[in-house]
Design a protein around this motif. Structure first.
Motif, PDB file in Angstrom:
ATOM      1  N   ILE A 140      -6.615  -4.511  -7.739  1.00  0.00           N
ATOM      2  CA  ILE A 140      -7.713  -4.630  -6.911  1.00  0.00           C
ATOM      3  C   ILE A 140      -8.726  -5.720  -7.634  1.00  0.00           C
ATOM      4  O   ILE A 140      -8.960  -5.646  -8.841  1.00  0.00           O
ATOM      5  CB  ILE A 140      -8.674  -3.287  -6.993  1.00  0.00           C
ATOM      6  CG1 ILE A 140      -7.763  -2.334  -6.080  1.00  0.00           C
ATOM      7  CG2 ILE A 140      -9.865  -3.745  -6.048  1.00  0.00           C
ATOM      8  CD1 ILE A 140      -8.289  -1.021  -5.930  1.00  0.00           C
ATOM      9  N   LEU A 181       1.556   7.429  -6.339  1.00  0.00           N
ATOM     10  CA  LEU A 181       0.223   8.456  -6.555  1.00  0.00           C
ATOM     11  C   LEU A 181       0.656   9.809  -6.179  1.00  0.00           C
ATOM     12  O   LEU A 181       0.313  10.881  -6.367  1.00  0.00           O
ATOM     13  CB  LEU A 181      -1.063   8.165  -5.832  1.00  0.00           C
ATOM     14  CG  LEU A 181      -1.785   7.014  -5.982  1.00  0.00           C
ATOM     15  CD1 LEU A 181      -2.968   6.704  -5.410  1.00  0.00           C
ATOM     16  CD2 LEU A 181      -2.572   7.044  -7.682  1.00  0.00           C
ATOM     17  N   GLU A 241      -3.104   1.836  -8.368  1.00  0.00           N
ATOM     18  CA  GLU A 241      -3.833   1.374  -7.330  1.00  0.00           C
ATOM     19  C   GLU A 241      -4.816   0.303  -7.868  1.00  0.00           C
ATOM     20  O   GLU A 241      -5.011  -0.787  -7.614  1.00  0.00           O
ATOM     21  CB  GLU A 241      -4.412   2.287  -6.438  1.00  0.00           C
ATOM     22  CG  GLU A 241      -5.336   1.703  -5.690  1.00  0.00           C
ATOM     23  CD  GLU A 241      -6.200   3.007  -4.608  1.00  0.00           C
ATOM     24  OE1 GLU A 241      -7.075   2.683  -3.768  1.00  0.00           O
ATOM     25  OE2 GLU A 241      -6.080   3.800  -5.068  1.00  0.00           O
ATOM     26  N   THR A 275     -13.470   7.401  -3.917  1.00  0.00           N
ATOM     27  CA  THR A 275     -14.104   6.047  -4.417  1.00  0.00           C
ATOM     28  C   THR A 275     -15.483   6.078  -3.967  1.00  0.00           C
ATOM     29  O   THR A 275     -15.761   6.415  -3.064  1.00  0.00           O
ATOM     30  CB  THR A 275     -13.528   4.992  -3.211  1.00  0.00           C
ATOM     31  OG1 THR A 275     -12.063   4.888  -3.450  1.00  0.00           O
ATOM     32  CG2 THR A 275     -13.873   3.529  -3.496  1.00  0.00           C
ATOM     33  N   HIS A 314       1.897   1.677  -3.523  1.00  0.00           N
ATOM     34  CA  HIS A 314       0.704   2.301  -4.252  1.00  0.00           C
ATOM     35  C   HIS A 314       0.835   3.900  -3.975  1.00  0.00           C
ATOM     36  O   HIS A 314       0.546   4.796  -5.072  1.00  0.00           O
ATOM     37  CB  HIS A 314      -0.572   2.016  -3.814  1.00  0.00           C
ATOM     38  CG  HIS A 314      -0.836   0.282  -4.254  1.00  0.00           C
ATOM     39  ND1 HIS A 314      -1.614  -0.548  -3.882  1.00  0.00           N
ATOM     40  CD2 HIS A 314      -0.099  -0.395  -5.183  1.00  0.00           C
ATOM     41  CE1 HIS A 314      -1.367  -1.886  -4.452  1.00  0.00           C
ATOM     42  NE2 HIS A 314      -0.673  -1.562  -5.407  1.00  0.00           N
ATOM     43  N   ARG A 315       0.813   4.392  -2.602  1.00  0.00           N
ATOM     44  CA  ARG A 315       0.536   5.727  -2.352  1.00  0.00           C
ATOM     45  C   ARG A 315       1.825   6.402  -3.019  1.00  0.00           C
ATOM     46  O   ARG A 315       1.548   7.841  -3.319  1.00  0.00           O
ATOM     47  CB  ARG A 315       0.360   5.761  -0.886  1.00  0.00           C
ATOM     48  CG  ARG A 315      -0.980   5.179  -0.584  1.00  0.00           C
ATOM     49  CD  ARG A 315      -1.099   5.661   1.139  1.00  0.00           C
ATOM     50  NE  ARG A 315      -2.159   4.816   1.380  1.00  0.00           N
ATOM     51  CZ  ARG A 315      -2.776   4.807   2.631  1.00  0.00           C
ATOM     52  NH1 ARG A 315      -2.449   5.648   3.465  1.00  0.00           N
ATOM     53  NH2 ARG A 315      -4.118   4.084   3.181  1.00  0.00           N
ATOM     54  N   GLU A 330       0.933  -1.482   0.285  1.00  0.00           N
ATOM     55  CA  GLU A 330       0.038   0.143  -0.068  1.00  0.00           C
ATOM     56  C   GLU A 330       0.753   1.305  -0.100  1.00  0.00           C
ATOM     57  O   GLU A 330       0.376   2.329  -0.701  1.00  0.00           O
ATOM     58  CB  GLU A 330      -0.915   0.042   1.152  1.00  0.00           C
ATOM     59  CG  GLU A 330      -1.866   1.241   1.265  1.00  0.00           C
ATOM     60  CD  GLU A 330      -2.984   1.505   0.139  1.00  0.00           C
ATOM     61  OE1 GLU A 330      -3.130   2.496  -0.224  1.00  0.00           O
ATOM     62  OE2 GLU A 330      -3.384   0.452  -0.448  1.00  0.00           O
TER      63      GLU A 330
END
Length: 222
Positions: free
Chosen positions: A118, A92, A114, A139, A88-89, A85
């Motif tokens: 999923i 971004l 991200e 989201t 992923h951040r 995670e």
């Protein structure tokens, strides 16, 4: 990892040569720190790569799936997911808090790191100001994308709150194939109609696959 000579231990090699010098299995070994009676931490990393296929497979695995691997458990599985995670951040992150969107590729650069991993279809909305700068990414829904689930009020709620001038929606196809479905097109047209009424234009709908994407606007589908 104590059985290895000091110069060959992943942590020592990382400190001496940098993280890029380590193999993927060694990086996992550094994360989980210790193995079990059967495998060292690095061997456990190799087993994980074999068990889940590759790095993407590990990134896509649920916490329970990782925790069920002998030698991991919940704590180490959580550490692996936390590291994923974090990555992923970081992908971004931008020095500009409000990056400008000039086209579909800019959208993909923001959300693909991200969304591509999923396993459930996840719809996100990018809220834009009058200069097409991103003022928020929200989201909207998780689950099969259908007109019965994706309601315009949920999509535009955050846009209204943020006083967005326009929005772009994006969602993933867990299959890895970004080809828009009939439902994708139908949902998009419904959102366009709602946006016209509310005065918040829907600029595009991006469908993300595994490392690729499709813009419904570029395809002439909206």
């Amino acid at each position: 990892m104590k059985e290895l000579p000091t110069d060959e231990r992943p942590r020592e090699r990382l400190a001496k040569y940098g993280a890029h010098a380590l193999s993927t299995a060694e990086l996992i070994g550094v994360l989980i720190r210790t193995g079990n009676a059967e495998r060292s931490a690095v061997s456990l990393g190799e087993f994980l790569l074999a068990e889940f296929g590759n790095v993407k497979g590990i990134a896509s695995a649920t916490l329970d799936q990782l925790a069920s691997v002998k030698g991991l458990g919940l704590a180490k599985a959580a550490e692996i997911q936390a590291a994923i995670e974090f990555g992923h951040r970081l992908a971004l992150f931008t020095d500009d808090d409000r990056p400008a969107i000039g086209g579909p590729q800019d959208v993909a650069n923001l959300i693909m790191p991200e969304l591509r991993y999923i396993k459930k279809e996840t719809l996100k909305s990018l809220l834009l100001d009058t200069k097409n700068r991103v003022i928020g990414i929200k989201t909207v829904s998780i689950g099969d994308l259908s007109s019965s689930i994706v309601h315009p009020r949920e999509v535009f709620k955050d846009a209204v709150t943020a006083s967005a001038a326009s929005i772009i929606v994006a969602h993933n196809h867990p299959s890895g194939d970004p080809t828009p479905s009939r439902e994708d097109v139908a949902v998009t047209k419904r959102l366009m109609e709602a946006g016209e009424i509310m005065g918040i234009e829907l600029l595009d709908h991006i469908v993300v696959g595994d490392g690729n994407f499709v813009s419904l606007k570029e395809k002439g589908l909206i």
